[in-house]
Scaffold this active site. Structure first.
Site, PDB file in Angstrom:
ATOM      1  N   TYR A 116     -50.612 -24.225   0.658  1.00  0.00           N
ATOM      2  CA  TYR A 116     -51.658 -23.859   1.399  1.00  0.00           C
ATOM      3  C   TYR A 116     -51.846 -22.164   1.801  1.00  0.00           C
ATOM      4  CZ  TYR A 116     -52.004 -28.899   2.381  1.00  0.00           C
ATOM      5  OH  TYR A 116     -52.331 -30.111   2.252  1.00  0.00           O
ATOM      6  N   ASP A 126     -51.596 -19.356   0.044  1.00  0.00           N
ATOM      7  CA  ASP A 126     -52.435 -18.468  -0.417  1.00  0.00           C
ATOM      8  C   ASP A 126     -53.999 -18.572   0.057  1.00  0.00           C
ATOM      9  OD1 ASP A 126     -50.298 -17.733  -2.808  1.00  0.00           O
ATOM     10  OD2 ASP A 126     -50.715 -19.983  -2.715  1.00  0.00           O
ATOM     11  N   TYR A 172     -40.822 -27.625   4.225  1.00  0.00           N
ATOM     12  CA  TYR A 172     -40.795 -28.111   2.838  1.00  0.00           C
ATOM     13  C   TYR A 172     -40.011 -29.267   2.429  1.00  0.00           C
ATOM     14  CZ  TYR A 172     -42.753 -23.514   1.918  1.00  0.00           C
ATOM     15  OH  TYR A 172     -43.605 -22.336   2.050  1.00  0.00           O
ATOM     16  N   GLN A 180     -57.608 -25.154  10.216  1.00  0.00           N
ATOM     17  CA  GLN A 180     -56.860 -23.746  10.487  1.00  0.00           C
ATOM     18  C   GLN A 180     -57.376 -23.137  11.630  1.00  0.00           C
ATOM     19  OE1 GLN A 180     -57.421 -20.041   8.201  1.00  0.00           O
ATOM     20  NE2 GLN A 180     -55.284 -20.231   7.373  1.00  0.00           N
ATOM     21  N   ARG A 225     -43.286 -22.547   8.082  1.00  0.00           N
ATOM     22  CA  ARG A 225     -42.647 -22.355   6.749  1.00  0.00           C
ATOM     23  C   ARG A 225     -43.667 -21.132   5.953  1.00  0.00           C
ATOM     24  NH1 ARG A 225     -45.304 -27.683   3.586  1.00  0.00           N
ATOM     25  NH2 ARG A 225     -47.130 -26.711   3.050  1.00  0.00           N
ATOM     26  N   GLY A 226     -43.314 -20.791   4.466  1.00  0.00           N
ATOM     27  CA  GLY A 226     -44.447 -20.059   4.055  1.00  0.00           C
ATOM     28  C   GLY A 226     -44.488 -18.775   4.671  1.00  0.00           C
ATOM     29  N   GLU A 227     -45.556 -18.280   4.819  1.00  0.00           N
ATOM     30  CA  GLU A 227     -46.265 -16.990   5.371  1.00  0.00           C
ATOM     31  C   GLU A 227     -47.075 -17.025   6.577  1.00  0.00           C
ATOM     32  OE1 GLU A 227     -46.691 -14.137   2.751  1.00  0.00           O
ATOM     33  OE2 GLU A 227     -48.362 -13.035   3.806  1.00  0.00           O
ATOM     34  N   ASP A 228     -48.114 -17.741   6.453  1.00  0.00           N
ATOM     35  CA  ASP A 228     -49.311 -17.917   7.441  1.00  0.00           C
ATOM     36  C   ASP A 228     -48.842 -18.510   8.662  1.00  0.00           C
ATOM     37  OD1 ASP A 228     -51.847 -16.931   8.269  1.00  0.00           O
ATOM     38  OD2 ASP A 228     -52.424 -19.037   8.387  1.00  0.00           O
ATOM     39  N   SER A 229     -48.116 -19.656   8.586  1.00  0.00           N
ATOM     40  CA  SER A 229     -47.882 -20.487   9.933  1.00  0.00           C
ATOM     41  C   SER A 229     -46.744 -19.757  10.518  1.00  0.00           C
ATOM     42  CB  SER A 229     -47.532 -21.890   9.299  1.00  0.00           C
ATOM     43  OG  SER A 229     -46.435 -22.020   8.320  1.00  0.00           O
TER      44      SER A 229
HETATM   45  O1  TRH Z   1     -48.254 -24.052   2.592  1.00  0.00           O
HETATM   46  P1  TRH Z   1     -47.249 -22.823   2.612  1.00  0.00           P
HETATM   47  O2  TRH Z   1     -46.001 -23.299   2.411  1.00  0.00           O
HETATM   48  O3  TRH Z   1     -48.024 -21.913   1.648  1.00  0.00           O
HETATM   49  C1  TRH Z   1     -47.425 -20.929   0.927  1.00  0.00           C
HETATM   50  C2  TRH Z   1     -47.363 -21.279  -0.578  1.00  0.00           C
HETATM   51  O4  TRH Z   1     -46.417 -22.101  -0.839  1.00  0.00           O
HETATM   52  C3  TRH Z   1     -47.476 -19.803  -1.192  1.00  0.00           C
HETATM   53  O5  TRH Z   1     -47.543 -20.153  -2.511  1.00  0.00           O
HETATM   54  C4  TRH Z   1     -46.210 -19.055  -0.670  1.00  0.00           C
HETATM   55  O6  TRH Z   1     -46.546 -18.210  -1.704  1.00  0.00           O
HETATM   56  C5  TRH Z   1     -46.446 -18.787   0.703  1.00  0.00           C
HETATM   57  O7  TRH Z   1     -46.508 -19.965   1.333  1.00  0.00           O
HETATM   58  C6  TRH Z   1     -45.456 -17.924   1.080  1.00  0.00           C
HETATM   59  O8  TRH Z   1     -47.088 -22.059   4.093  1.00  0.00           O
HETATM   60  P2  TRH Z   1     -48.245 -21.335   5.138  1.00  0.00           P
HETATM   61  O9  TRH Z   1     -48.198 -19.771   4.366  1.00  0.00           O
HETATM   62  O10 TRH Z   1     -47.612 -21.499   6.418  1.00  0.00           O
HETATM   63  O11 TRH Z   1     -49.491 -21.831   4.825  1.00  0.00           O
HETATM   64  C7  TRH Z   1     -49.806 -23.035   5.644  1.00  0.00           C
HETATM   65  C8  TRH Z   1     -51.516 -22.975   5.991  1.00  0.00           C
HETATM   66  O12 TRH Z   1     -51.782 -24.061   6.648  1.00  0.00           O
HETATM   67  C9  TRH Z   1     -51.399 -21.998   7.110  1.00  0.00           C
HETATM   68  O13 TRH Z   1     -52.582 -21.370   6.997  1.00  0.00           O
HETATM   69  C10 TRH Z   1     -51.668 -22.810   8.251  1.00  0.00           C
HETATM   70  C11 TRH Z   1     -52.406 -23.928   8.000  1.00  0.00           C
HETATM   71  N1  TRH Z   1     -52.336 -25.376   8.494  1.00  0.00           N
HETATM   72  C12 TRH Z   1     -53.504 -25.742   9.049  1.00  0.00           C
HETATM   73  O14 TRH Z   1     -54.418 -25.234   9.156  1.00  0.00           O
HETATM   74  N2  TRH Z   1     -53.257 -27.178   9.841  1.00  0.00           N
HETATM   75  C13 TRH Z   1     -52.227 -27.755   9.819  1.00  0.00           C
HETATM   76  O15 TRH Z   1     -52.220 -28.895  10.482  1.00  0.00           O
HETATM   77  C14 TRH Z   1     -50.996 -27.282   9.331  1.00  0.00           C
HETATM   78  C15 TRH Z   1     -49.665 -27.955   9.497  1.00  0.00           C
HETATM   79  C16 TRH Z   1     -51.175 -26.040   8.557  1.00  0.00           C
END
Ligand code: TRH
Length: 361
Positions: free
Chosen positions: A13, A15, A191, A238, A254-258
């Site tokens: 999610y 990107d 993950y 989100q 995990r990842g970046e945004d969370s």
């Molecule tokens: O989902 P992620 O692991 O995403 C990414 C991708 O893998 C990408 O390719 C990689 O480059 C990057 O990580 C570093 O983790 P992230 O970044 O935290 O994204 C999750 C999104 O989902 C974030 O915007 C929050 C959202 N989210 C919700 O909106 N509701 C929810 O209940 C949850 C659990 C998450």
């Protein structure tokens, strides 16, 4: 200014999550934003209400286009084109950018490493005749900063006065009447390879009860045990994800945004970084931990979590939850959020960067 943001979803999610958040921020700063994305269903999970099949639509003031339609689109005159995470623009569109006098930005992945400061904002010459500028999010004023809505910390402060049981129930549908007063609530967003068995052992044997909220189905084998209760919850939009983080005492993200959202929550967090070849992510993790300055046991927990070492997770987690370590971790997490919030946020920095370049040219 008009911003065209291009996003390819590699997986998960993040990107789409980062691009959507950036687009919303730019609109809130009075700019025009178009988002071109190659995976509308993923975006629609984050922003329910979007039509996953529409080539063009507008939502929250953002024009959203399917990636394939971008090949026929014109770059905005004197506009800014953001290529998220080096996603490679459509050929015809890229060729038209010089004629339209566009500013080209490559929005990079977040890193706490110090080399980022030296590369942030540098141009690189491109075949279409205009330079591409590297834009690095980061944790220091010499980088592009972190995405943060202007009212975020104020909303967090107000929410902290509300009843947690009610907030959690409204957000997740969980029946929270029997949440014990002394329970810790934790979010597990990780993950599939996370060493959750170590987490389970530490929490099962802990003196206080824990409710572990797991978005989606919990991994097979992660079940109620001792003081630990597993609570599957739905994926929240989100726009409400912060509220979920604020309800929790500790957030596994995990990842970046969370990660960034959990930082703004000002609570202890455990980050599972996105894996890279040759374990490059472990250097990135160390750089981040140096800036985090968590108590030693919390740092050991984060390292063990990212090395898939269940035994070390159990040991470090138990130590990190001891009253002194836990208190120190809470204080530092809160202080770091305040320190980071003293710098302007990424969207405002980006806008300033683009306006300066426009004035020069
Ligand atoms: O989902 P992620 O692991 O995403 C990414 C991708 O893998 C990408 O390719 C990689 O480059 C990057 O990580 C570093 O983790 P992230 O970044 O935290 O994204 C999750 C999104 O989902 C974030 O915007 C929050 C959202 N989210 C919700 O909106 N509701 C929810 O209940 C949850 C659990 C998450």
């Amino acid at each position: 200014m008009t911003f065209d943001i291009f996003c390819r979803v590699v997986d998960n999610y993040g990107d789409a999550g980062v691009c959507w958040r950036l687009a919303r921020q730019l609109v809130s700063l009075g700019q025009t934003a178009r988002l071109w994305v190659d995976d509308l269903p993923t975006l629609a999970r984050l922003a329910p209400g979007l039509d996953s099949a529409a080539d063009q639509q507008t939502a929250h003031g953002i024009q959203i286009g399917a990636w394939d339609a971008a090949e026929q689109a014109s770059p905005p005159r004197h506009g800014v084109v953001i290529e998220a995470f080096a996603c490679q623009l459509p050929t015809r569109y890229a060729a038209a950018m010089a004629q339209q006098d566009c500013l080209w930005i490559n929005l990079e992945y977040l890193s706490a490493e110090s080399w980022v400061e030296g590369c942030h904002g540098l141009p690189s010459p491109q075949a279409n005749g205009i330079p591409k500028y590297f834009y690095f999010p980061g944790f220091t004023p010499a980088t592009g900063g972190l995405l943060r809505e202007a009212d975020l910390l104020e909303r967090r402060r107000k929410a902290s006065a509300d009843d947690r049981r009610q907030r959690l129930q409204a957000l997740t549908g969980l029946s929270t009447a029997d949440l014990p007063d002394d329970a810790r609530v934790m979010l597990l967003f990780c993950y599939p390879d996370a060493p959750w068995a170590g987490l389970r052992s530490a929490l099962a044997q802990h003196s206080a009860p824990t409710w572990l909220l797991v978005p989606g189905p919990a991994p097979a084998g992660l079940q109620d045990q001792g003081a630990l209760r597993i609570m599957p919850i739905p994926f929240v939009p989100q726009a409400r994800f912060d509220e979920l983080l604020w309800c929790c005492d500790l957030n596994f993200v995990r990842g970046e945004d969370s990660l960034v959202r959990a930082l703004w929550a000002g609570k202890p967090l455990v980050w599972q970084i996105y894996r890279q070849d040759a374990d490059a992510h472990l250097d990135k993790l160390d750089a981040w931990l140096d800036r985090a300055r968590w108590p030693t046991a919390a740092q050991a927990l984060v390292r063990a979590w990212n090395r898939q070492d269940s035994a070390a997770v159990q040991q470090a987690f138990t130590q990190a939850l001891s009253p002194d370590n836990w208190r120190a971790w809470q204080i530092r997490a809160n202080a770091w959020a305040d320190e980071l919030a003293a710098s302007p946020d990424l969207a405002q920095n980006l806008l300033d960067f683009c306006q300066k370049h426009r004035q020069k040219s």
